[in-house]
Design a protein around this motif. Structure first.
Motif, PDB file in Angstrom:
ATOM      1  N   HIS A 244      -4.796  -0.497   8.105  1.00 57.13           N
ATOM      2  CA  HIS A 244      -5.759   0.385   7.456  1.00 57.13           C
ATOM      3  C   HIS A 244      -5.096   1.346   6.471  1.00 57.13           C
ATOM      4  CE1 HIS A 244      -8.678  -1.170  10.269  1.00 57.13           C
ATOM      5  NE2 HIS A 244      -7.882  -0.849  11.274  1.00 57.13           N
ATOM      6  N   SER A 245      -3.816   1.615   6.669  1.00 58.81           N
ATOM      7  CA  SER A 245      -3.109   2.521   5.773  1.00 58.81           C
ATOM      8  C   SER A 245      -1.607   2.323   5.945  1.00 58.81           C
ATOM      9  CB  SER A 245      -3.467   3.980   6.068  1.00 58.81           C
ATOM     10  OG  SER A 245      -2.800   4.434   7.244  1.00 58.81           O
ATOM     11  N   TYR A 246      -0.834   3.104   5.190  1.00 58.30           N
ATOM     12  CA  TYR A 246       0.620   3.050   5.276  1.00 58.30           C
ATOM     13  C   TYR A 246       1.129   3.333   6.684  1.00 58.30           C
ATOM     14  CZ  TYR A 246       0.717   8.179   5.407  1.00 58.30           C
ATOM     15  OH  TYR A 246       0.560   9.492   5.769  1.00 58.30           O
ATOM     16  N   LYS A 247       0.321   4.021   7.491  1.00 61.29           N
ATOM     17  CA  LYS A 247       0.747   4.361   8.847  1.00 61.29           C
ATOM     18  C   LYS A 247       0.901   3.133   9.734  1.00 61.29           C
ATOM     19  CE  LYS A 247      -1.563   8.854   8.572  1.00 61.29           C
ATOM     20  NZ  LYS A 247      -2.597   9.730   9.165  1.00 61.29           N
ATOM     21  N   ASP A 248       0.314   2.019   9.310  1.00 56.29           N
ATOM     22  CA  ASP A 248       0.399   0.789  10.097  1.00 56.29           C
ATOM     23  C   ASP A 248       1.596  -0.076   9.706  1.00 56.29           C
ATOM     24  OD1 ASP A 248      -2.050   1.099  11.654  1.00 56.29           O
ATOM     25  OD2 ASP A 248      -3.089   0.861   9.742  1.00 56.29           O
ATOM     26  N   LEU A 249       2.400   0.381   8.750  1.00 55.23           N
ATOM     27  CA  LEU A 249       3.537  -0.404   8.274  1.00 55.23           C
ATOM     28  C   LEU A 249       4.859   0.256   8.630  1.00 55.23           C
ATOM     29  CD1 LEU A 249       2.306  -1.424   4.698  1.00 55.23           C
ATOM     30  CD2 LEU A 249       1.961  -2.604   6.886  1.00 55.23           C
ATOM     31  N   GLU A 250       5.889  -0.571   8.728  1.00 53.68           N
ATOM     32  CA  GLU A 250       7.233  -0.077   9.033  1.00 53.68           C
ATOM     33  C   GLU A 250       7.846   0.608   7.807  1.00 53.68           C
ATOM     34  OE1 GLU A 250       8.447   0.013  11.880  1.00 53.68           O
ATOM     35  OE2 GLU A 250       7.594  -1.591  13.099  1.00 53.68           O
ATOM     36  N   PRO A 251       8.627   1.686   8.031  1.00 56.20           N
ATOM     37  CA  PRO A 251       9.258   2.398   6.919  1.00 56.20           C
ATOM     38  C   PRO A 251      10.118   1.507   6.017  1.00 56.20           C
ATOM     39  CG  PRO A 251       9.427   3.684   8.931  1.00 56.20           C
ATOM     40  CD  PRO A 251       8.871   2.348   9.327  1.00 56.20           C
ATOM     41  N   ALA A 252      10.734   0.472   6.599  1.00 53.63           N
ATOM     42  CA  ALA A 252      11.614  -0.388   5.801  1.00 53.63           C
ATOM     43  C   ALA A 252      10.864  -1.116   4.704  1.00 53.63           C
ATOM     44  CB  ALA A 252      12.319  -1.403   6.712  1.00 53.63           C
ATOM     45  N   LEU A 253       9.579  -1.337   4.883  1.00 51.16           N
ATOM     46  CA  LEU A 253       8.764  -1.931   3.811  1.00 51.16           C
ATOM     47  C   LEU A 253       8.183  -0.851   2.913  1.00 51.16           C
ATOM     48  CD1 LEU A 253       7.389  -4.412   2.504  1.00 51.16           C
ATOM     49  CD2 LEU A 253       5.443  -3.984   4.019  1.00 51.16           C
ATOM     50  N   LEU A 254       7.713   0.233   3.494  1.00 57.42           N
ATOM     51  CA  LEU A 254       7.095   1.298   2.713  1.00 57.42           C
ATOM     52  C   LEU A 254       8.004   1.789   1.600  1.00 57.42           C
ATOM     53  CD1 LEU A 254       5.528   3.502   5.539  1.00 57.42           C
ATOM     54  CD2 LEU A 254       4.295   2.095   3.887  1.00 57.42           C
ATOM     55  N   GLY A 255       9.236   2.090   1.968  1.00 61.36           N
ATOM     56  CA  GLY A 255      10.164   2.634   0.981  1.00 61.36           C
ATOM     57  C   GLY A 255      10.453   1.677  -0.153  1.00 61.36           C
ATOM     58  N   ARG A 256      10.541   0.377   0.176  1.00 60.02           N
ATOM     59  CA  ARG A 256      10.870  -0.604  -0.858  1.00 60.02           C
ATOM     60  C   ARG A 256       9.718  -0.797  -1.846  1.00 60.02           C
ATOM     61  NH1 ARG A 256      14.093   0.616   1.922  1.00 60.02           N
ATOM     62  NH2 ARG A 256      14.136   2.128   0.208  1.00 60.02           N
ATOM     63  N   VAL A 257       8.498  -0.836  -1.364  1.00 59.60           N
ATOM     64  CA  VAL A 257       7.367  -1.014  -2.273  1.00 59.60           C
ATOM     65  C   VAL A 257       7.212   0.210  -3.168  1.00 59.60           C
ATOM     66  CG1 VAL A 257       4.877  -1.352  -2.451  1.00 59.60           C
ATOM     67  CG2 VAL A 257       6.175  -2.592  -0.721  1.00 59.60           C
ATOM     68  N   GLU A 258       7.357   1.403  -2.589  1.00 60.88           N
ATOM     69  CA  GLU A 258       7.265   2.620  -3.392  1.00 60.88           C
ATOM     70  C   GLU A 258       8.357   2.630  -4.468  1.00 60.88           C
ATOM     71  OE1 GLU A 258       5.022   4.930  -3.286  1.00 60.88           O
ATOM     72  OE2 GLU A 258       4.023   4.732  -1.338  1.00 60.88           O
ATOM     73  N   GLU A 259       9.537   2.157  -4.106  1.00 63.28           N
ATOM     74  CA  GLU A 259      10.653   2.090  -5.053  1.00 63.28           C
ATOM     75  C   GLU A 259      10.317   1.169  -6.224  1.00 63.28           C
ATOM     76  OE1 GLU A 259      15.489   1.202  -4.859  1.00 63.28           O
ATOM     77  OE2 GLU A 259      14.237   1.010  -3.063  1.00 63.28           O
ATOM     78  N   LEU A 260       9.709   0.035  -5.939  1.00 61.18           N
ATOM     79  CA  LEU A 260       9.343  -0.904  -6.995  1.00 61.18           C
ATOM     80  C   LEU A 260       8.262  -0.326  -7.907  1.00 61.18           C
ATOM     81  CD1 LEU A 260       9.261  -4.304  -5.066  1.00 61.18           C
ATOM     82  CD2 LEU A 260      11.006  -3.507  -6.672  1.00 61.18           C
ATOM     83  N   ILE A 261       7.267   0.326  -7.315  1.00 63.39           N
ATOM     84  CA  ILE A 261       6.201   0.918  -8.133  1.00 63.39           C
ATOM     85  C   ILE A 261       6.786   1.974  -9.064  1.00 63.39           C
ATOM     86  CG2 ILE A 261       4.083   2.285  -8.077  1.00 63.39           C
ATOM     87  CD1 ILE A 261       3.378   0.884  -5.450  1.00 63.39           C
ATOM     88  N   ASP A 262       7.670   2.824  -8.526  1.00 62.32           N
ATOM     89  CA  ASP A 262       8.303   3.851  -9.362  1.00 62.32           C
ATOM     90  C   ASP A 262       9.104   3.216 -10.500  1.00 62.32           C
ATOM     91  OD1 ASP A 262       7.241   5.798  -7.743  1.00 62.32           O
ATOM     92  OD2 ASP A 262       9.078   6.166  -6.624  1.00 62.32           O
ATOM     93  N   PHE A 263       9.820   2.145 -10.193  1.00 61.50           N
ATOM     94  CA  PHE A 263      10.657   1.485 -11.198  1.00 61.50           C
ATOM     95  C   PHE A 263       9.810   0.906 -12.323  1.00 61.50           C
ATOM     96  CE2 PHE A 263      12.763  -2.385 -12.802  1.00 61.50           C
ATOM     97  CZ  PHE A 263      13.959  -1.834 -13.269  1.00 61.50           C
ATOM     98  N   VAL A 264       8.747   0.212 -11.953  1.00 66.15           N
ATOM     99  CA  VAL A 264       7.916  -0.461 -12.954  1.00 66.15           C
ATOM    100  C   VAL A 264       7.127   0.540 -13.801  1.00 66.15           C
ATOM    101  CG1 VAL A 264       5.980  -2.051 -13.235  1.00 66.15           C
ATOM    102  CG2 VAL A 264       7.781  -2.593 -11.626  1.00 66.15           C
ATOM    103  N   THR A 265       6.791   1.697 -13.226  1.00 67.47           N
ATOM    104  CA  THR A 265       5.966   2.660 -13.931  1.00 67.47           C
ATOM    105  C   THR A 265       6.757   3.787 -14.591  1.00 67.47           C
ATOM    106  OG1 THR A 265       5.596   3.904 -11.875  1.00 67.47           O
ATOM    107  CG2 THR A 265       3.967   2.235 -12.469  1.00 67.47           C
ATOM    108  N   GLU A 266       8.072   3.693 -14.614  1.00 62.61           N
ATOM    109  CA  GLU A 266       8.870   4.681 -15.328  1.00 62.61           C
ATOM    110  C   GLU A 266       8.437   4.710 -16.792  1.00 62.61           C
ATOM    111  OE1 GLU A 266      12.958   3.809 -14.929  1.00 62.61           O
ATOM    112  OE2 GLU A 266      13.059   4.365 -12.801  1.00 62.61           O
ATOM    113  N   PRO A 267       8.569   5.875 -17.461  1.00 59.16           N
ATOM    114  CA  PRO A 267       8.182   5.946 -18.864  1.00 59.16           C
ATOM    115  C   PRO A 267       8.840   4.821 -19.667  1.00 59.16           C
ATOM    116  CG  PRO A 267       8.696   8.131 -18.048  1.00 59.16           C
ATOM    117  CD  PRO A 267       9.057   7.153 -16.948  1.00 59.16           C
ATOM    118  N   GLY A 268       8.021   4.131 -20.432  1.00 61.52           N
ATOM    119  CA  GLY A 268       8.524   3.000 -21.202  1.00 61.52           C
ATOM    120  C   GLY A 268       8.415   1.708 -20.465  1.00 61.52           C
TER     121      GLY A 268
END
Length: 269
Positions: A244-268
């Protein structure tokens, strides 16, 4: 009659009053002495409970000027009874933006290994990705990752993020990931054999994910060990329904997906 004593402190030396903010559910603040950042989950007896993005909870006293809200020092106070609810949050924990339209898709992309990975990312980060204009596509494995990256043609305005299953030292996946060397590509991964394991067992209602003997199809082995029908598609839909939310997922996945979103959405990007 009481005498009046004017404040002769120069205006530029006067301290601005610290605003009081009701500790309403889902308000995200940072505790100043520890740096712990999380959303309010409870408030009672002069204390507030915060939960961070990984599901860890801590209780703090509501001291004056004890918290930061969007970088500003505030004093948390107990919310009044019947106070209106704060804006809701997306499944990833971000503040929801009612009525926000999806952004036109970026040139950048996030690739994941399989359909289940893509469905899980959509389940938790879908609202955020649409607002950011990030498209998630799934691959059938990463054996041909270098060729796939080359075909994509990454660049400063078209960054590529790749999420890999079972990215651990010495694995085939780690060797493939190491072969991709492009400043506009970020390859990250989680340690799980399959993305099923990234869902917390407690959310699924099982004590733990079973160990499957080497050489046996992992998903089929999981179904067999748990006494589920050996229909991996139906099993996955059951698992996904428990997220239902991020609370149902393990931190090892959460951090990696957030990292990818940040990378792809960096300025430019």
């Amino acid at each position: 009659m009481r005498s009046y004593s004017p404040d002769l402190t120069p205006p530029w030396k006067r301290r601005a009053p610290v605003p009081e903010v009701p500790a309403e559910p889902d308000l995200v603040v940072e505790e100043v002495s520890t740096g712990f950042c999380g959303a309010v989950t409870g408030c009672e007896a002069g204390t507030v409970t915060l939960e961070d993005r990984f599901g860890k909870r801590r209780v703090f006293p509501m001291e004056p000027a004890g918290f930061l809200l969007e970088g500003r020092t505030v004093t948390l106070v107990r919310p009044p009874a019947g106070a209106p609810a704060r804006p809701s949050r997306t499944a990833s924990g971000s503040v929801a933006v009612p009525g926000a339209r999806a952004r036109v898709a970026r040139a950048g992309r996030i690739y994941v290994e399989g359909r289940h990975d893509a469905e899980l990312v959509e389940r938790v980060w879908g609202d955020d990705l649409r607002i950011e204009g990030v498209v998630v596509e799934y691959l059938e494995g990463v054996d041909d990752l270098p060729a796939i990256v080359g075909s994509f043609g990454p660049g400063p305005d078209a960054r590529l993020g790749v999420l890999v299953d079972h990215l651990v030292t010495g694995s085939k996946e780690s060797r493939i990931a190491a072969s991709v060397r492009d400043p506009h590509v970020l390859v990250v991964g989680h340690p799980y054999i399959d993305v099923w394991e990234a869902v917390k067992p407690s959310s699924v209602g099982i004590p733990a994910w079973p160990s499957v003997p080497r050489g046996q199809d992992w998903k089929t082995g999981v179904c067999r060990a748990l006494g589920w029908p050996e229909n991996t598609g139906a099993a996955w839909q059951h698992i996904l329904s428990k997220v239902h939310s991020y609370k149902d997922l393990e931190p090892a996945l959460l951090g990696r997906v957030e990292e990818l979103i940040d990378f792809v959405t960096e300025p430019g990007g």
